[in-house]
Design an enzyme around this catalytic site. Structure first.
Site, mmCIF file in Angstrom:
data_model
loop_
_atom_site.group_PDB
_atom_site.id
_atom_site.type_symbol
_atom_site.label_atom_id
_atom_site.label_comp_id
_atom_site.label_asym_id
_atom_site.label_seq_id
_atom_site.Cartn_x
_atom_site.Cartn_y
_atom_site.Cartn_z
ATOM 1 N N ARG A 56 0.853 -1.189 0.000
ATOM 2 C CA ARG A 56 0.000 0.000 0.000
ATOM 3 C C ARG A 56 0.888 1.237 0.000
ATOM 4 O O ARG A 56 1.587 1.518 0.980
ATOM 5 C CB ARG A 56 -0.951 -0.008 1.203
ATOM 6 C CG ARG A 56 -2.069 -1.026 1.078
ATOM 7 C CD ARG A 56 -2.941 -0.703 -0.104
ATOM 8 N NE ARG A 56 -4.168 -1.490 -0.119
ATOM 9 C CZ ARG A 56 -5.113 -1.345 -1.024
ATOM 10 N NH1 ARG A 56 -4.972 -0.468 -2.000
ATOM 11 N NH2 ARG A 56 -6.187 -2.086 -0.976
ATOM 12 N N GLU A 110 -14.917 -6.842 -8.250
ATOM 13 C CA GLU A 110 -13.698 -6.837 -7.434
ATOM 14 C C GLU A 110 -13.288 -8.249 -7.031
ATOM 15 O O GLU A 110 -12.106 -8.588 -7.061
ATOM 16 C CB GLU A 110 -13.883 -5.965 -6.181
ATOM 17 C CG GLU A 110 -13.847 -4.493 -6.448
ATOM 18 C CD GLU A 110 -12.519 -3.998 -7.014
ATOM 19 O OE1 GLU A 110 -11.445 -4.583 -6.702
ATOM 20 O OE2 GLU A 110 -12.547 -3.030 -7.781
ATOM 21 N N GLU A 130 -9.659 -9.707 -8.296
ATOM 22 C CA GLU A 130 -8.578 -9.930 -7.334
ATOM 23 C C GLU A 130 -8.317 -11.391 -6.994
ATOM 24 O O GLU A 130 -7.198 -11.749 -6.654
ATOM 25 C CB GLU A 130 -8.838 -9.115 -6.072
ATOM 26 C CG GLU A 130 -8.792 -7.619 -6.348
ATOM 27 C CD GLU A 130 -8.793 -6.762 -5.107
ATOM 28 O OE1 GLU A 130 -8.890 -7.315 -3.989
ATOM 29 O OE2 GLU A 130 -8.674 -5.539 -5.258
ATOM 30 N N GLU A 159 -15.866 9.144 2.789
ATOM 31 C CA GLU A 159 -15.806 7.802 2.210
ATOM 32 C C GLU A 159 -16.717 6.836 2.955
ATOM 33 O O GLU A 159 -16.666 6.713 4.172
ATOM 34 C CB GLU A 159 -14.373 7.269 2.220
ATOM 35 C CG GLU A 159 -14.247 5.962 1.457
ATOM 36 C CD GLU A 159 -12.830 5.458 1.356
ATOM 37 O OE1 GLU A 159 -12.544 4.704 0.406
ATOM 38 O OE2 GLU A 159 -12.002 5.805 2.215
ATOM 39 N N GLU A 206 -3.762 -3.187 -13.697
ATOM 40 C CA GLU A 206 -2.323 -2.989 -13.884
ATOM 41 C C GLU A 206 -1.647 -2.354 -12.669
ATOM 42 O O GLU A 206 -0.440 -2.482 -12.496
ATOM 43 C CB GLU A 206 -2.050 -2.144 -15.125
ATOM 44 C CG GLU A 206 -2.473 -0.699 -15.004
ATOM 45 C CD GLU A 206 -2.098 0.136 -16.220
ATOM 46 O OE1 GLU A 206 -2.042 1.355 -16.072
ATOM 47 O OE2 GLU A 206 -1.847 -0.437 -17.289
#
Length: 185
Positions: A67, A95, A99, A122, A141
């Site tokens: 991260r 997702e 993933e 958020e 990517e």
């Protein structure tokens, strides 16, 4: 005091930063005591989406990645951003496939949360995915992902031991544990 009433008064607002994912606005304000101040707000242009993929053997999938803001590696449930104009479930399905390569037959919404409500707007939604079928992952990517399939109890211990620190993942794993304790799973 009316708890729905906003005690902050905005005097002026100015855009400080804007990109595809976030917008940062600085507000000149009068705080609840009536004194002048500033308040910066980060607006997220996507909904945070998370998925707990739980198989019939009681295992879940974690995704590990470096991260950038934290400058460290992080284990998390599969998660990402979903456009506000797209149904959250569709974002969750995308997702999970991107993933992990998983598709699920059963989906249950388990968590709604604000991720850092002192500085951002958020919002996050987490789903429980069951009835899993494996396909090939399709990472973006920008993602260099590591997959880990582990017993749910191990993931719960990782939360307890501070090995999982992502807020959406912690909330989701604790919610699943609570659902198990209450006989909902």
């Amino acid at each position: 005091m009316d708890t729905a009433e906003n005690p902050w008064k905005i005097l002026e607002s100015s855009l400080q930063y804007d990109n595809r994912w976030i917008r940062v606005t600085e507000h000149q304000v009068l705080n609840p005591a009536g004194n002048p101040g500033i308040y910066g707000v980060v607006h997220f242009k996507n909904l945070a989406i998370g998925v707990v993929a739980l198989d019939d053997d009681g295992h879940i999938w974690l995704v590990g990645q470096y991260r950038f803001p934290l400058e460290q590696f992080s284990w998390e449930i599969p998660e990402g951003g979903g456009p506000h104009d797209e149904p959250p479930l569709r974002s969750a399905q995308r997702e999970l496939l991107e993933e992990t390569g998983l598709k699920a037959r059963e989906w249950t919404e388990i968590v709604h949360m604000h991720l850092s409500n002192s500085v951002s707007d958020e919002r996050g939604i987490v789903y429980l995915a069951r009835g899993l079928e494996q396909f090939a992952p399709e990472p973006e990517e920008t993602e260099q992902l590591h997959l880990l399939r582990i017993p749910f109890g191990t993931a719960y211990q990782m939360v307890k031991n501070h090995e999982i620190t992502d807020s959406l993942s912690i909330a989701a794993i604790q919610k699943i544990r609570l659902m198990m304790l209450e006989g909902e799973l």
